[in-house]
Design an enzyme around this catalytic site. Sequence first.
Site, mmCIF file in Angstrom:
data_model
loop_
_atom_site.group_PDB
_atom_site.id
_atom_site.type_symbol
_atom_site.label_atom_id
_atom_site.label_comp_id
_atom_site.label_asym_id
_atom_site.label_seq_id
_atom_site.Cartn_x
_atom_site.Cartn_y
_atom_site.Cartn_z
ATOM 1 N N HIS A 1 0.844 -1.194 0.000
ATOM 2 C CA HIS A 1 0.000 0.000 0.000
ATOM 3 C C HIS A 1 0.884 1.251 0.000
ATOM 4 O O HIS A 1 0.678 2.180 0.764
ATOM 5 C CB HIS A 1 -0.972 -0.020 1.185
ATOM 6 C CG HIS A 1 -2.090 -1.007 0.990
ATOM 7 N ND1 HIS A 1 -3.338 -0.651 0.547
ATOM 8 C CD2 HIS A 1 -2.127 -2.353 1.132
ATOM 9 C CE1 HIS A 1 -4.103 -1.736 0.438
ATOM 10 N NE2 HIS A 1 -3.387 -2.782 0.777
ATOM 11 N N TYR B 1 3.876 -5.335 9.299
ATOM 12 C CA TYR B 1 3.686 -3.879 9.286
ATOM 13 C C TYR B 1 4.792 -3.208 10.119
ATOM 14 O O TYR B 1 5.326 -2.169 9.743
ATOM 15 C CB TYR B 1 2.329 -3.481 9.890
ATOM 16 C CG TYR B 1 1.092 -3.728 9.040
ATOM 17 C CD1 TYR B 1 1.005 -4.776 8.139
ATOM 18 C CD2 TYR B 1 -0.018 -2.898 9.188
ATOM 19 C CE1 TYR B 1 -0.153 -4.998 7.396
ATOM 20 C CE2 TYR B 1 -1.180 -3.105 8.446
ATOM 21 C CZ TYR B 1 -1.244 -4.157 7.561
ATOM 22 O OH TYR B 1 -2.391 -4.371 6.843
#
Lengths: 364, 195
Positions: free
Chosen positions: A75, A340
């Site tokens: 992303h 992440y």
Amino acid sequence: MTPSSKPRPTWGGVPLERRRILLGMAAIGGFLAVDLGAVAYAGGWIGTAHRLTPHIFIKAFEWVNGKQSGFRKNHAKGVAVAGYFDSNGNGREVSRAAVFRSGRTPVLGRFSLAGGNAHAADMAATARGLGLAFGFPGGAQWRTAMLNLPVFPDSSPQGFYDRLLASKPSPGTGKPDPEATAAFLAAHPETAKAMKIIGQSPPTPGFADSTFRSLNTFYFISESGSRTPVRWSLVPVTPPPPRTSSGPNALFDAVVRQIRSGPLQWKLMLTLGAPSDPLDDATLSWPADRRAIDAGTLTLTSIETERAGNARDINFDPLVLPPGIERSDDPLLSPRSAVYAASYRVRAREPKSAPAVNVDEVAL
Amino acid sequence: MSTEIKDTAAAATPSHKFTALSRMFHWLTAILIFAALLIGFTMVNWLAGYTDLRVIHMSVGALILLVVVLRIVNRVRHHPPAWPPTVGRLEGKAVILSERALYALLLAQPLVGWAMVSASGTPVRVFGVLRLPPIAPFNIDVFSVLREAHSILAYLLVAVVAAHVSAVLAHSIVLSDGMLRRMTFHIGRRERSKI
């Protein structure tokens, strides 16, 4: 001259005996072997050949997308938004989280497109992401990273990893190798099934009219301590007419123009699962008749270019949860959090460059 | 003359041992620091275990911070027993330096961990319920410096702890000077009275 007549070596005035030196060396060697061996194993220097680690995901993203200095490893392309959530108090039925009490909570967020190329051209078929941080940077924060998909394509980190590798564009066509894709889908029937469900609900024209979903299941804990499995979604409230935009940033430019002309709103729906529903498999949908609580309205009022100190620097870790929301046993959740965190660490130390979406360059 | 009652059964007289409180603090720290280091190294390389281990790691870190602060107060108030005569002048300097380095690392590492989570804008919650206030501003550059420092300090701790244990083993086994016994508890029989 016999050996015994040599003066014995000493340490601190104590004559050294060969037996004791050997014993000492053995003890120290044994301790260091166990101590440093444990550190090397735990630290992933040895024994990681056959296991997936966060670092291996970071390397895979780089292999597929090339070096993307300073950007999120997935992303990578996005834009920062801000607004607030007005809770109507209905969510308190299932969760004691402060965000569900009647009242307003500030929200920071980020629209994004799936994929690790920060300068990829916008495509309608690319999964759209919405990351939100309710109550940032307070102690009872709730962060979520959602997609405009009905289900997630993978049920395990291995599936995600294999799909990532199969997605690498071929040098000739710029598209994933069809053979690699076929081999991947044959090895992961759960993804083939999920793709079918995803194919049944084609994407809307833009970000503003997309429904974003948590995909993973979470447990909501009520004041009385009862645990309810929940998947949440953000359903657009009277989305504005789509703006015609073109070019490599068409989707982002459109949402920039829409927020400039007025706030965008979504209803936060909490869908309550039954014990028989798939609670730890994000590739499977729940029956359509599950009860959903309308918990309030998200309003996004501003949009800005990613820069230091705004949503660019927030890790939308789906396991930053307030008291009153807990993770489920979905095997994707802990790996998402771990990868992440690895992405955040790597991009934090990399030099930053200008993002593809610059709000000030979007003409009115 | 000293009015101390000598423990004739043990070679190390009370004055050659750390106080019971100091010994307790020492072994508690040892257990906590081994746990924190191993859990820390493991969690960043283990996808499925990351979330649970992170909670444990941060809770152990908070405990270490508390214990180390208490230890520093205790260290200032109680002078440790004399070293065995086998510790020479040069080695003595190394011992003092390594003791200070250990205290500094044990104090700095949990603080850096706490500050680094604060700088990422993430709430710091330990033992599942206790919320610690942020001690650094939300800033990704500050986070990055602290995050890298947290790893460097972890490796330094591994090195200093390894040197510390190796030195004590060398003294206790090669020189039989009772170095380790200054820090041990005598459970059961006390006949092993070598100097």
